[in-house]
Design a protein around this motif. Structure first.
Motif, PDB file in Angstrom:
ATOM      1  N   TYR A   1       0.837  -1.207   0.000  1.00  0.00           N
ATOM      2  CA  TYR A   1       0.000   0.000   0.000  1.00  0.00           C
ATOM      3  C   TYR A   1       0.873   1.258   0.000  1.00  0.00           C
ATOM      4  CZ  TYR A   1      -3.766  -3.180   1.369  1.00  0.00           C
ATOM      5  OH  TYR A   1      -4.686  -4.201   1.401  1.00  0.00           O
TER       6      TYR A   1
ATOM      7  N   ASN B   1      -4.233  11.250  -8.223  1.00  0.00           N
ATOM      8  CA  ASN B   1      -3.358  11.222  -7.061  1.00  0.00           C
ATOM      9  C   ASN B   1      -4.117  11.554  -5.775  1.00  0.00           C
ATOM     10  OD1 ASN B   1      -1.585  13.513  -5.339  1.00  0.00           O
ATOM     11  ND2 ASN B   1      -0.639  11.510  -5.551  1.00  0.00           N
TER      12      ASN B   1
ATOM     13  N   PHE C   1      -5.539   4.775  -0.447  1.00  0.00           N
ATOM     14  CA  PHE C   1      -4.362   4.039   0.017  1.00  0.00           C
ATOM     15  C   PHE C   1      -4.124   4.284   1.506  1.00  0.00           C
ATOM     16  CE2 PHE C   1      -2.788   4.138  -4.554  1.00  0.00           C
ATOM     17  CZ  PHE C   1      -3.013   2.786  -4.752  1.00  0.00           C
ATOM     18  N   LEU C   2      -4.270   5.538   1.944  1.00  0.00           N
ATOM     19  CA  LEU C   2      -4.112   5.856   3.364  1.00  0.00           C
ATOM     20  C   LEU C   2      -5.176   5.158   4.203  1.00  0.00           C
ATOM     21  CD1 LEU C   2      -3.257   9.655   3.101  1.00  0.00           C
ATOM     22  CD2 LEU C   2      -1.761   7.877   4.020  1.00  0.00           C
TER      23      LEU C   2
ATOM     24  N   LEU D   1       1.158   4.211  -2.825  1.00  0.00           N
ATOM     25  CA  LEU D   1       0.938   5.602  -2.433  1.00  0.00           C
ATOM     26  C   LEU D   1       2.097   6.474  -2.887  1.00  0.00           C
ATOM     27  CD1 LEU D   1      -0.631   7.762  -0.828  1.00  0.00           C
ATOM     28  CD2 LEU D   1       0.577   6.986   1.221  1.00  0.00           C
TER      29      LEU D   1
ATOM     30  N   ASN E   1       3.754  12.573   3.007  1.00  0.00           N
ATOM     31  CA  ASN E   1       3.618  11.113   2.996  1.00  0.00           C
ATOM     32  C   ASN E   1       4.929  10.358   3.230  1.00  0.00           C
ATOM     33  OD1 ASN E   1       0.856  11.065   2.720  1.00  0.00           O
ATOM     34  ND2 ASN E   1       0.886  10.904   0.501  1.00  0.00           N
TER      35      ASN E   1
ATOM     36  N   SER F   1      -6.761   8.595  -5.018  1.00  0.00           N
ATOM     37  CA  SER F   1      -6.104   7.309  -4.777  1.00  0.00           C
ATOM     38  C   SER F   1      -5.303   7.370  -3.478  1.00  0.00           C
ATOM     39  CB  SER F   1      -5.188   6.942  -5.950  1.00  0.00           C
ATOM     40  OG  SER F   1      -4.121   7.860  -6.085  1.00  0.00           O
ATOM     41  N   SER F   2      -4.693   8.521  -3.195  1.00  0.00           N
ATOM     42  CA  SER F   2      -3.938   8.676  -1.946  1.00  0.00           C
ATOM     43  C   SER F   2      -4.845   8.502  -0.739  1.00  0.00           C
ATOM     44  CB  SER F   2      -3.267  10.057  -1.898  1.00  0.00           C
ATOM     45  OG  SER F   2      -2.281  10.182  -2.888  1.00  0.00           O
TER      46      SER F   2
ATOM     47  N   SER G   1       1.969   6.922  -6.692  1.00  0.00           N
ATOM     48  CA  SER G   1       0.944   7.899  -7.053  1.00  0.00           C
ATOM     49  C   SER G   1       1.444   9.319  -6.829  1.00  0.00           C
ATOM     50  CB  SER G   1      -0.318   7.647  -6.227  1.00  0.00           C
ATOM     51  OG  SER G   1      -1.288   8.646  -6.459  1.00  0.00           O
ATOM     52  N   ASP G   2       2.110   9.546  -5.702  1.00  0.00           N
ATOM     53  CA  ASP G   2       2.651  10.875  -5.405  1.00  0.00           C
ATOM     54  C   ASP G   2       3.717  11.272  -6.416  1.00  0.00           C
ATOM     55  OD1 ASP G   2       1.031  11.201  -3.203  1.00  0.00           O
ATOM     56  OD2 ASP G   2       2.517  10.472  -1.777  1.00  0.00           O
TER      57      ASP G   2
ATOM     58  N   CYS H   1      -4.983  -2.883  -4.331  1.00  0.00           N
ATOM     59  CA  CYS H   1      -4.325  -1.738  -4.989  1.00  0.00           C
ATOM     60  C   CYS H   1      -4.789  -1.593  -6.434  1.00  0.00           C
ATOM     61  CB  CYS H   1      -2.805  -1.904  -4.937  1.00  0.00           C
ATOM     62  SG  CYS H   1      -2.103  -1.639  -3.296  1.00  0.00           S
TER      63      CYS H   1
ATOM     64  N   SER I   1       1.655  15.025  -0.643  1.00  0.00           N
ATOM     65  CA  SER I   1       2.691  14.340  -1.418  1.00  0.00           C
ATOM     66  C   SER I   1       4.080  14.581  -0.838  1.00  0.00           C
ATOM     67  CB  SER I   1       2.659  14.829  -2.876  1.00  0.00           C
ATOM     68  OG  SER I   1       1.431  14.502  -3.484  1.00  0.00           O
TER      69      SER I   1
END
Length: 319
Positions: free
Chosen positions: A56, A101, A108-109, A60, A285, A104-105, A63-64, A139, A282
């Motif tokens: 995960y 981003n 994921f979080l 993440l 994280n 999805s972030s 994505s960032d 994911c 971003s």
């Protein structure tokens, strides 16, 4: 006096777009790029035994990093007064990546919080959701779900101005009525629902750690991980809530024409301020990768120490 006030508002709005946005996006690019590249390289080259949480966190970080790569051109676009000599492909792809981003972030979080809670409840990883295969499937589902979720946003972005392209943000484009309906739906499904789930599991984690802290009677302190959990939720709220509120207010404002020009500029300015703040996640994280991932932190520090030790040995041999 009224003209002077309007002029001041207009000047503030222009300054924010031409100077504040490029500066903030440039800072985010530099800091975020360093942190996320280190994180991704750490996962690829340092971590051999990947757990579900690592999967995960890696997604993440990926994505960032994809989003951060769009920031230099985005900063230049705003520095040039939103004019860029290119096709509308840049506008569409940037807005797609930006929102991909963002949402999805959040998911994921959310799953990271679920995974951390399961790890506390099932330290031997007996739960099916703690398997690597389950994490990979989740994911993939997140990428697909968020893509389907934000595809409609591309229909609201219309940027045509002769031979050049005027780069407008989502809240300033398209039909305001339809855009507001979609934005409110996206706020609920993409932000509020995941935020609620994330908060529930972080409360469960904090409660579990508090009980453990009292059971061990300070022999083992759980105050640091508990504080980290609370900090994650607070940062999440402070960064993303203002953006979602002001985005919907900005779109709703476009549906009426009876507001004064200064009021319009003021609301638009507040919306502009919240945008780069929302994407500070971003940059932040990677700190959570380092603080939350014990195995990742140990593997990365071990790799860094090894590099410095080899460098020292080479220097000694040369002497």
């Amino acid at each position: 006096m009224a003209n002077n006030t309007a002029s001041d508002c207009i000047e503030t709005d222009i300054i924010l777009e031409n100077y504040y946005l490029p500066t903030m996006y440039s800072i985010e690019f530099i800091l975020g790029l360093v942190g996320n590249v280190i994180a991704i390289c750490g996962y690829i080259f340092c971590l051999k035994d990947w757990k579900s949480g690592n999967i995960y966190l890696f997604n993440l970080s990926l994505s960032d990093l994809i989003f951060l790569c769009t920031l230099p051109r985005l900063a230049m676009t705003y520095a040039n007064n939103k004019k860029t000599v290119s096709s509308s492909y840049f506008s569409l792809s940037n807005r797609y990546i930006l929102h991909l981003n963002l949402y999805s972030s959040i998911l994921f979080l959310t799953w990271i919080s679920i995974d951390r809670y399961l790890l506390l409840k099932f330290p031997m990883r007996q739960h099916i959701l703690q398997r690597r295969s389950a994490a990979i499937c989740i994911c993939l589902l997140i990428w697909v779900l968020v893509t389907l979720q934000i595809v409609p946003i591309l229909t609201f972005i219309n940027n045509n101005d002769g031979n050049s392209t005027e780069f407008n943000d989502y809240a300033s484009s398209g039909d305001p009525f339809k855009s507001l309906i979609y934005s409110l739906s996206l706020t609920v499904t993409g932000y509020l629902i995941p935020l609620t789930v994330l908060s529930i599991f972080y409360v469960k984690i904090a409660t579990f750690l508090k009980i453990k802290d009292s059971q061990f009677q300070h022999a083992v302190s759980f105050q640091r991980p508990r504080a980290l959990v609370c900090l994650a939720v607070v940062i999440f709220l402070l960064l993303l809530t203002p953006y979602h509120v002001m985005r919907n207010v900005r779109i709703a404002l476009r549906m009426r024409t009876d507001y004064t020009k200064c009021t319009v500029i003021l609301i638009n300015s507040l919306y502009i301020i919240t945008r780069p703040i929302a994407f500070l996640h971003s940059v932040i994280n990677p700190l959570f990768y380092f603080l939350m991932g014990d195995r990742f932190r140990e593997a990365l520090l071990k790799k860094i120490r090894g590099v410095f030790e080899r460098s020292s040995e080479v220097e000694m041999e040369q002497i």
